[in-house]
Design an enzyme around this catalytic site. Sequence first.
Site, PDB file in Angstrom:
ATOM      1  N   GLY A 104      37.744  39.538   2.983  1.00 27.30           N
ATOM      2  CA  GLY A 104      37.892  40.968   2.762  1.00 27.30           C
ATOM      3  C   GLY A 104      37.431  41.821   3.922  1.00 27.30           C
ATOM      4  O   GLY A 104      38.071  42.827   4.270  1.00 27.30           O
ATOM      5  N   ALA A 138      34.256  41.998  -1.932  1.00 29.57           N
ATOM      6  CA  ALA A 138      34.770  42.175  -0.571  1.00 29.57           C
ATOM      7  C   ALA A 138      36.274  42.426  -0.561  1.00 29.57           C
ATOM      8  O   ALA A 138      36.753  43.354   0.091  1.00 29.57           O
ATOM      9  CB  ALA A 138      34.422  40.963   0.276  1.00 29.57           C
ATOM     10  N   ASP A 191      46.808  26.605  -0.274  1.00 29.47           N
ATOM     11  CA  ASP A 191      45.555  27.322  -0.023  1.00 29.47           C
ATOM     12  C   ASP A 191      44.348  26.448  -0.358  1.00 29.47           C
ATOM     13  O   ASP A 191      43.398  26.342   0.424  1.00 29.47           O
ATOM     14  CB  ASP A 191      45.538  28.594  -0.878  1.00 29.47           C
ATOM     15  CG  ASP A 191      44.319  29.462  -0.622  1.00 29.47           C
ATOM     16  OD1 ASP A 191      44.249  30.049   0.471  1.00 29.47           O
ATOM     17  OD2 ASP A 191      43.442  29.533  -1.499  1.00 29.47           O
ATOM     18  N   HIS A 236      45.431  35.634  -5.593  1.00 27.85           N
ATOM     19  CA  HIS A 236      45.387  34.179  -5.550  1.00 27.85           C
ATOM     20  C   HIS A 236      46.011  33.701  -6.859  1.00 27.85           C
ATOM     21  O   HIS A 236      45.768  34.289  -7.913  1.00 27.85           O
ATOM     22  CB  HIS A 236      43.933  33.721  -5.427  1.00 27.85           C
ATOM     23  CG  HIS A 236      43.764  32.249  -5.232  1.00 27.85           C
ATOM     24  ND1 HIS A 236      44.690  31.463  -4.572  1.00 27.85           N
ATOM     25  CD2 HIS A 236      42.771  31.408  -5.588  1.00 27.85           C
ATOM     26  CE1 HIS A 236      44.262  30.210  -4.540  1.00 27.85           C
ATOM     27  NE2 HIS A 236      43.101  30.147  -5.160  1.00 27.85           N
ATOM     28  N   SER A 265      28.809  46.568  -7.644  1.00 24.77           N
ATOM     29  CA  SER A 265      30.230  46.928  -7.635  1.00 24.77           C
ATOM     30  C   SER A 265      30.400  48.428  -7.884  1.00 24.77           C
ATOM     31  O   SER A 265      31.238  49.079  -7.267  1.00 24.77           O
ATOM     32  CB  SER A 265      30.995  46.130  -8.697  1.00 24.77           C
ATOM     33  OG  SER A 265      30.434  46.352  -9.975  1.00 24.77           O
TER      34      SER A 265
END
Lengths: 479, 491
Positions: free
Chosen positions: B159, B48, B218, B133, B79
């Site tokens: 996403g 995503a 986060d 991240h 993918s």
Amino acid sequence: MNNIVIENYTAEFGESFTLRDINWIIEPNQHWVITGTNGSGKSALSAILAGAGEKLSGSISGLPERVELVSFEAQAELIDRELKKDDTDIMDVISEGTPVREILEEGKADNPDFDADLLEELIKKFKLESMLERSFRKLSTGETRKIMLIRALVNKPGLVILDEPFDGLDVDSMTMLNELLQSQIDTVPMVLVLNRFDEMPDFITHVAYTDKGQLHHTVDIKDEQAYNDLYQLLHLKTTNLEVPETDDSDRPPALNPEDPLVKLTDIKVAYGDSKVLDGESWVIEPRQHWQLSGPNGSGKTCLLNLITGDHPQCYTNDIFVFGMQRGNGETIWQIKQYIGYVSTALQWEYRVSISVRNVIISGFHDSIGMYTKSSDRQKKVADQWLKLLGMEDRADQPYNQLSFGDQRLLLIARAMVKHPTLLILDEPCLGLDDINRQLVLALIEKICNSSDTTVIYVNHHAEDQISGIKQFKQLEKLA
Amino acid sequence: MSNNYFNTLPLREQLEQLAKCRFMSMDEFSEGVEALKGKKMVVIGCGAQGLNQGLNLRDSGLDVSYALREAAIAEKRQSWKNATENGFVVGTYEELIPTADVVLNLTPDKQHTSVVNAVMPLMKEGSCLSYSHGFNIVEEGMQIRDDITVIMVAPKCPGSEVRAEYVRGFGVPTLIAVHEDNDPKGEGLALAKAYAVGTGGHKAGVLMSSFIAEVKSDLMGEQTILCGMLQTGSILCFDKMVEKGIDAGYASKLIQYGWETITEALKYGGVTNMLDRLSNPAKIKAFDLSEELKVIMRPLYNKHQDDIINGTFSRVMMEDWANDDKNLLGWRAETAETNFEKTPAGDVEISEQEFFDNGILMVAMVKAGVELAFETMTAAGIIAESAYYESLHETPLIANTIARKKLYEMNATISDTAEYGCYLYNHACLPLLGDFMKNIDTDVIGKGLDLADNGVDNARLIEVNAALRAHPVEAVGAELRAHMADMKKIV
């Protein structure tokens, strides 16, 4: 009293006008307004209740014995008759013409139902005493209209038809006439023919809308939504539509007028093994309006999304748009600045918390929602559009509380607001009821005829043709 | 076993990195995507985030292609389908990575180590490696070659939202950072800014942060208020309503769409506005409940933050990675079996206001969770702006995901790291609130207060209003929301 039932009725009015396939029921205690544009058949529709027109097919049942028609024509006839009686020139004596009382009591002789008491009551109520002995033809338009109406009412008809009763009346006369009608609503059903919706008296319960010789809609006033839609439609149909100016301060770079707007060459789109478009090509020159048709799944929306840059496979095809060959570092915003776009998918995606006015302004930014400050000029343009749509009183309301049809109209205005080089209308009428469909088509027709915008119009329905479109592209579903 | 980077730093450095966070002004992005123009960007990972960021970057005029493992291409895995059906050039690592000026690592956290180890030897001298991240750098201590610039561009949304907002002409708030140990040419910031512009993030606000502050805040936000609290709240509120005889379809709908509706008010005007949507008696009730919840749950929030700061959380989770995700998959399966998950939303109309009126407890839970997460993060040295984004700001996004997909799919949509933390929270929080829930009835969840009139004590109302408005998350929130142009214009 019975229902008046008109079934599949078709009638000719001279050679030039035919009223077609009328189906209409008038119940006792209903009061109707018939409205529509000029020449749409509203007077003709009212007149068939009074026996006018040459019936070709269908039936009318339940008509009362006595129907009184008060119209401009009837009034003119009466005055004409009075003028003919005026033999001043021949006799060389001053003729005063028929006095008002005589005109009012004309029905007395051969109508057993003639209501003398009502006549006196109305004379008193509307302070006509001083007028009774005056010559009818010397009355003003408003006074004449009033007398005509009282004359009709005292004949105790089962139905009164008033064709444009307020036409040519000043405000005071209108108020007076309105009171007169109001005082009789419990005694007789009325059918009013009105050009202007805002003249509609409060006691009206139903509206009939005629278009091109057909009875298009009947709307119960209590159905607020349907009523508002009809109001808007009439507003749009009866106003001299002018597409508002745009905000010129932020126009995209001018295009080479020699170039086509769009050139799609040998387009191939597939998902896995299933082909949607295979070898399609299309050149769109400036000011060439197109209609794009094809069955569901034939790739219409896909083709359009390749133009707008919303289809990811636009990067793998030979696509030239607005002076740019796709896939050379251009951004989609450079493309979208030339395009106005409306589709049902857009309406689904347009789910943001936003005011009605800002929906229109968002068209300047090609955005769904508003993320930059709008200029005063943009607000002004948006307000002109709202006025055009008859929605100026709802500018600050939340967009998501509007009806589906109103949302669609706003999105069309949003697409047009910047006077885009290319306006893409992907089935703009889909999901709209008849009234809103009419409204949208009227707007598109206006746009096609009155601006520098090139239109691509996608639709399924043959009856939703746009007169300004001369080019047709048909897609077929691939096997 | 990996070496926790954060734990290798001296305390002074740890505190400095945790406190890094600056809201950038729009004019810092006047260069647009220039720093990336003409450069070859190769994305690894076409899930995503990978797909949607790539779509945005390409639509912003940048050159984007996808590097996939040979097997993914040969077997035409999802993918591969994602990338090719969207008209991207797809190649193997060997084909594409050596040509790349920027490699965008957008694979799931748990693949970072193997992915980075595979691509690093293939990367061009002086190229750039980008993360969404910082887990791999901060928690796993991944060492990147000295000539490579390492940056982070982290859109603070799933996403699908990253794409949807871009297409609307906006973007999602984005956090950027440069890994200072890896900025050999001093171009990290310019690249990160251009990348943020390419995804549309600059329009919604960009925070300049550090890898460390991003990771520690986060993780905290996602496992407590964002996913954990909403998961626990959904389960408790649903079961309570059904227990008290409320129609299950109604209960399911009230929860599935209720979080979204009430946190929409949160998004626009903070906790204050969310509670202002309630009647005065209901507001006082929600306030009291949330105070009670905060006392009960504070130790749990502290524990989560402590485990995140000292690396316990990541260590335990990585053990589960090494154990074939046994815990994660088991807990995911349990979510599918909750009564809430199994009961479809009923075909009933619930007006916008009714979600507030009949969801007082949900409002209280959101308030308690947001404030606790914020308080705990700032107490740990994370500065208010970061804490705001990782708590209050993101709550509506998860609520929105629940509205569309309920809990199971919400968990499958978020990262495995968030999901793992969410389950940890949920398992601890359910029993923690057991006694509290015993006293709960339908007046605060399901039916709304049944009062003859809406009278309240003046002094009490003033006290509650003042307390709501005085919370520090409200001050920083008001300021940050004012930066977000969309909020200003559309309200």
